[in-house]
Design a protein around this motif. Structure first.
Motif, short mmCIF file in Angstrom:
data_model
loop_
_atom_site.label_atom_id
_atom_site.label_comp_id
_atom_site.label_asym_id
_atom_site.label_seq_id
_atom_site.Cartn_x
_atom_site.Cartn_y
_atom_site.Cartn_z
N VAL A 171 0.85 -1.19 0.00
CA VAL A 171 0.00 0.00 0.00
C VAL A 171 0.89 1.24 0.00
O VAL A 171 1.70 1.41 0.91
N PRO A 172 0.78 2.12 -1.00
CA PRO A 172 1.60 3.33 -1.02
C PRO A 172 1.37 4.17 0.23
O PRO A 172 0.25 4.27 0.74
N LEU A 173 2.43 4.79 0.73
CA LEU A 173 2.32 5.60 1.94
C LEU A 173 1.40 6.79 1.76
O LEU A 173 0.82 7.29 2.73
N ASP A 174 1.26 7.28 0.52
CA ASP A 174 0.39 8.44 0.32
C ASP A 174 -1.09 8.10 0.46
O ASP A 174 -1.94 8.98 0.38
N LYS A 175 -1.41 6.82 0.67
CA LYS A 175 -2.79 6.42 0.94
C LYS A 175 -3.15 6.63 2.41
O LYS A 175 -4.33 6.55 2.77
N PHE A 176 -2.16 6.88 3.25
CA PHE A 176 -2.38 7.09 4.67
C PHE A 176 -2.54 8.59 4.95
O PHE A 176 -2.11 9.42 4.16
N PRO A 177 -3.15 8.96 6.10
CA PRO A 177 -3.24 10.38 6.47
C PRO A 177 -1.86 11.02 6.55
O PRO A 177 -0.85 10.35 6.82
N SER A 178 -1.80 12.32 6.29
CA SER A 178 -0.52 13.01 6.22
C SER A 178 0.29 12.88 7.50
O SER A 178 1.52 12.72 7.46
N GLY A 179 -0.38 12.96 8.64
CA GLY A 179 0.34 12.81 9.91
C GLY A 179 0.95 11.44 10.06
O GLY A 179 2.09 11.29 10.54
N ALA A 180 0.23 10.41 9.64
CA ALA A 180 0.74 9.04 9.73
C ALA A 180 1.88 8.83 8.76
O ALA A 180 2.81 8.06 9.04
N GLN A 181 1.83 9.49 7.62
CA GLN A 181 2.90 9.33 6.62
C GLN A 181 4.26 9.73 7.19
O GLN A 181 5.27 9.08 6.93
N ASP A 182 4.27 10.83 7.95
CA ASP A 182 5.54 11.31 8.51
C ASP A 182 6.13 10.30 9.48
O ASP A 182 7.35 10.09 9.51
N VAL A 183 5.28 9.66 10.27
CA VAL A 183 5.76 8.66 11.23
C VAL A 183 6.17 7.38 10.52
O VAL A 183 7.25 6.82 10.77
N LEU A 184 5.31 6.89 9.63
CA LEU A 184 5.60 5.64 8.91
C LEU A 184 6.85 5.75 8.05
O LEU A 184 7.58 4.78 7.87
N GLY A 185 7.11 6.96 7.54
CA GLY A 185 8.28 7.15 6.69
C GLY A 185 9.60 6.97 7.42
O GLY A 185 10.65 6.80 6.79
N LEU A 186 9.56 7.03 8.76
CA LEU A 186 10.79 6.85 9.56
C LEU A 186 11.07 5.39 9.89
O LEU A 186 12.11 5.07 10.46
N LEU A 187 10.15 4.48 9.56
CA LEU A 187 10.36 3.06 9.83
C LEU A 187 11.39 2.49 8.87
O LEU A 187 11.48 2.92 7.70
N PRO A 188 12.17 1.49 9.29
CA PRO A 188 13.19 0.94 8.40
C PRO A 188 12.60 0.29 7.15
O PRO A 188 13.19 0.38 6.07
N ILE A 189 11.44 -0.36 7.27
CA ILE A 189 10.85 -0.98 6.09
C ILE A 189 10.40 0.08 5.09
O ILE A 189 10.53 -0.11 3.87
#
Length: 256
Positions: A195-213
């Motif tokens: 699932v592309p990260l841009d499908k998530f809310p903007s606030g969640a994208q910033d947090v998820l983008g810091l995960l190693p995966i």
């Protein structure tokens, strides 16, 4: 007629490189013979790649679905081997006293960790070859610099290995089994693999983008799908996770 001394024993440990190599071969054989590990490392990534590339299930944006999915599946393969598989296997080795006995052998503890790392790298190489062949059969058209891809995979392996060893060395085996599989499922859904990260809310994208995966899948996607240069931001995130994870594993890992 035999001469004196033909069967005289030569006490002492084997050379260190030979001990590490032998242990690495053993670790690799054990990993490839384990049905649950093969399910995580080979079957699931392959099925996900074929299924989501062949069927219009998720909107992956412009271009062919396989071009978006393959980098994410490669990242998933690294995580399944370096983190999930290694954490579970090492956790149960610790529970059954295998690590305690190996720690008492001539092979030093860092040598055992080196052998496990070599086993992970061999398994990942086999995964990458298999998934690449399947992706090409599905019409994959990769771009970018292979050296950047290699650097991402190496740093991703270091990041996930540190986290896997930290989990295996601090939790009970049953807790490691449950936690490693749960993390695998959560990161599969929320780590930008399918699932592309841009499908998530903007606030969640910033947090998820810091995960190693997320850093690994996005970095591979930037290079392989978009032909971008070296993704320094993603490499930096992976390097931080690798340093912190390996340092914590070295500090808190319990052999008994």
């Amino acid at each position: 007629m035999t001469t004196a001394g033909t069967y005289t024993p030569k006490p002492g440990a084997a050379p260190l490189p030979r001990m590490i190599g032998t242990q690495a071969v053993l670790e690799t054989k054990m990993l490839l013979r384990n049905g649950e590990q093969l399910l995580l490392t080979v079957v699931i990534p392959t099925l996900l790649l074929v299924l989501f590339s062949s069927m219009d299930i998720i909107d992956t944006g412009k271009g062919k679905a396989v071009d978006f999915l393959t980098p994410g599946i490669l990242a998933l393969a690294v995580m399944s081997t370096a983190f999930t598989g290694q954490a579970i296997a090492t956790g149960f080795e610790r529970r059954y006293g295998v690590l305690k006995r190996l720690a008492a052998s001539p092979l030093p503890r860092w040598g055992l960790m080196a052998a496990k790392t070599a086993s992970v790298l061999v398994t990942e190489a086999l995964q990458v070859v298999l998934l690449t062949v399947i992706a090409f059969a599905l019409g994959w058209s990769p771009h970018g610099n292979p050296l950047a891809v290699l650097l991402l995979l190496v740093l991703g392996t270091a990041a996930f290995s540190g986290l896997g060893l930290l989990m295996a060395g601090t939790l009970k085996a049953e807790a490691t089994l449950a936690a490693a599989n749960l993390v695998f499922l959560l990161l599969l859904v929320g780590g930008g693999v399918i699932v592309p990260l841009d499908k998530f809310p903007s606030g969640a994208q910033d947090v998820l983008g810091l995960l190693p995966i997320s850093a690994l899948s996005d970095g591979l996607r930037d290079v392989l799908q978009h032909g971008a240069g070296t993704p320094w931001a993603d490499l930096g995130i992976l390097a931080v996770w690798g340093v912190l994870g390996l340092a914590a594993a070295g500090r808190f890992f319990r052999w008994e």
